[in-house]
Design a protein around this motif. Sequence first.
Motif, PDB file in Angstrom:
ATOM      1  N   UNK A 198      -9.342  15.039  -6.429  1.00  0.00           N
ATOM      2  CA  UNK A 198      -9.436  13.959  -7.415  1.00  0.00           C
ATOM      3  C   UNK A 198      -8.064  13.648  -7.994  1.00  0.00           C
ATOM      4  N   UNK A 214     -11.123  12.300   4.286  1.00  0.00           N
ATOM      5  CA  UNK A 214     -11.271  10.853   4.071  1.00  0.00           C
ATOM      6  C   UNK A 214     -10.051  10.287   3.340  1.00  0.00           C
ATOM      7  N   UNK A 215     -10.080   8.998   3.174  1.00  0.00           N
ATOM      8  CA  UNK A 215      -9.013   8.299   2.467  1.00  0.00           C
ATOM      9  C   UNK A 215      -9.665   7.427   1.395  1.00  0.00           C
ATOM     10  N   UNK A 216      -9.102   7.424   0.205  1.00  0.00           N
ATOM     11  CA  UNK A 216      -9.629   6.554  -0.856  1.00  0.00           C
ATOM     12  C   UNK A 216      -8.484   5.739  -1.422  1.00  0.00           C
ATOM     13  N   UNK A 217      -8.781   4.525  -1.784  1.00  0.00           N
ATOM     14  CA  UNK A 217      -7.721   3.658  -2.298  1.00  0.00           C
ATOM     15  C   UNK A 217      -8.114   3.090  -3.653  1.00  0.00           C
ATOM     16  N   UNK A 218      -7.103   2.732  -4.409  1.00  0.00           N
ATOM     17  CA  UNK A 218      -7.318   2.169  -5.742  1.00  0.00           C
ATOM     18  C   UNK A 218      -6.323   1.038  -5.952  1.00  0.00           C
ATOM     19  N   UNK A 219      -6.842  -0.147  -6.279  1.00  0.00           N
ATOM     20  CA  UNK A 219      -5.968  -1.289  -6.569  1.00  0.00           C
ATOM     21  C   UNK A 219      -5.411  -1.121  -7.983  1.00  0.00           C
ATOM     22  N   UNK A 257      -7.415  11.209 -11.080  1.00  0.00           N
ATOM     23  CA  UNK A 257      -7.950  10.241 -12.040  1.00  0.00           C
ATOM     24  C   UNK A 257      -9.214   9.595 -11.494  1.00  0.00           C
ATOM     25  N   UNK A 258      -9.208   8.273 -11.365  1.00  0.00           N
ATOM     26  CA  UNK A 258     -10.418   7.593 -10.893  1.00  0.00           C
ATOM     27  C   UNK A 258     -10.631   7.704  -9.383  1.00  0.00           C
ATOM     28  N   UNK A 259      -9.664   8.261  -8.695  1.00  0.00           N
ATOM     29  CA  UNK A 259      -9.782   8.348  -7.230  1.00  0.00           C
ATOM     30  C   UNK A 259     -10.366   9.702  -6.846  1.00  0.00           C
ATOM     31  N   UNK A 260     -11.494   9.673  -6.161  1.00  0.00           N
ATOM     32  CA  UNK A 260     -12.086  10.903  -5.636  1.00  0.00           C
ATOM     33  C   UNK A 260     -12.144  10.763  -4.119  1.00  0.00           C
ATOM     34  N   UNK A 312     -12.848  18.396  -1.390  1.00  0.00           N
ATOM     35  CA  UNK A 312     -12.583  17.084  -2.005  1.00  0.00           C
ATOM     36  C   UNK A 312     -11.516  17.226  -3.091  1.00  0.00           C
ATOM     37  N   UNK A 360     -13.281  12.572  -0.544  1.00  0.00           N
ATOM     38  CA  UNK A 360     -13.939  13.664   0.186  1.00  0.00           C
ATOM     39  C   UNK A 360     -12.972  14.246   1.224  1.00  0.00           C
ATOM     40  N   UNK A 363       0.868  -1.183   0.000  1.00  0.00           N
ATOM     41  CA  UNK A 363       0.000   0.000   0.000  1.00  0.00           C
ATOM     42  C   UNK A 363       0.904   1.232   0.000  1.00  0.00           C
TER      43      UNK A 363
END
Lengths: 189, 185
Positions: free
Chosen positions: A98, A108-113, A100-103, A96, A105, A53
């Motif tokens: 962005x 917060x935390x966002x993850x992309x495989x 690419x495909x990760x947005x 918020x 808020x 990660x």
Amino acid sequence: MGFSPLPTRMKQFANTIWGRIVLAFVIGFTLTWAMSEVAFLILKDSSDHVPQRVELAIPAGAAERVAAGEAPPSIPADMVFVVGDTLVVKNEDSVSHQLGPVWVPPGATASLALDQANNYAYACTFLPSQYMGLDVRSRVTTKTRLQALLLAGPPMAALIAIYSFVIFPLRPSQAAGNTAAQLQKSLES
Amino acid sequence: MLATVWAAAVVFARPYTFHGSLIEPPAPAPDFALSDQNGNPFRLSDQNGSIVLMFFGYTTCPDVCPATLAQLKQVRADLGRDADAVRVVLVTVDPGRDTAEQLRDYLSGFDPAFIGLTGSFEQLDIVYRSYGVYQAIPQLRPGYTVEHTDRIYVIDAKGNLRLTYTTDTASGEIAGDVRELLKGN
């Protein structure tokens, strides 16, 4: 029938057609494995690693800095990954963001495989350039090594077999004698 | 024997990997109230108990919006009986032209179960800001187009934002993720 020493038996074996082919395959695959390992070692990428990660933090105030044309500190313009990595974007800003495909808020935390090797140029809201490069590379795994061996091994072995038959031709009488001796030995056993 | 199979399944089982961008920990979805295509009030928090797939678009969009709605229709088809637990919501980015009637006519061509939302620009602007949606009309002339964010948002049954997708995500992948969310994960 007396016991013949190992080198003599190997010589006898190498002077049969099948013995020669088997030896050529053993030598061919060994050479291929050694050469591909050397190639992997020379071309080894420093970014190659076990999938993990990878966290990217967007600091508080990033949007304001970008609006002023400044790059937030500690955010690179490009990042290198291997297939299997997970990109984790932590948004510490109050709006918020962005990538690419990760947005993500605010707060917060966002993850992309990252499951496909590619060179991505993603739209990005936290860099003044408005884009970020993500280079996702294939890993050198046991599967990769096995593929290299299976792809290059057979032609290498075939070439060695052909060369060996050309350079060290089988002597018909000896080959026939060895075959006869093997046949007799198998009948005896 | 069964114990061995079970132990192997436990040891070698991999946790499910979501295909979209996963929001961790799940963040409460910003609530809002708008009107649906039948003129009825719609509040996002009233949808708790269902999974909401939300998209921002407009009815005269020439490309990405119809393609995305067709994709979401396919997601519901892929889900089979689980589709009843999913609500597909289109929030307009063109309130000037997307009246309730226009939304109703447009969405009935895809799936009558789809929900179309509209409101005043002021009401919608708050929603756009909450969800990081870019919306702009470059040239206000007859037949104008609207520039907008084309992201699909997934809100789980507890009202939390869980995933976002780009519109090129395969419907089967979205359906797989929704099934996982329906398990309560």
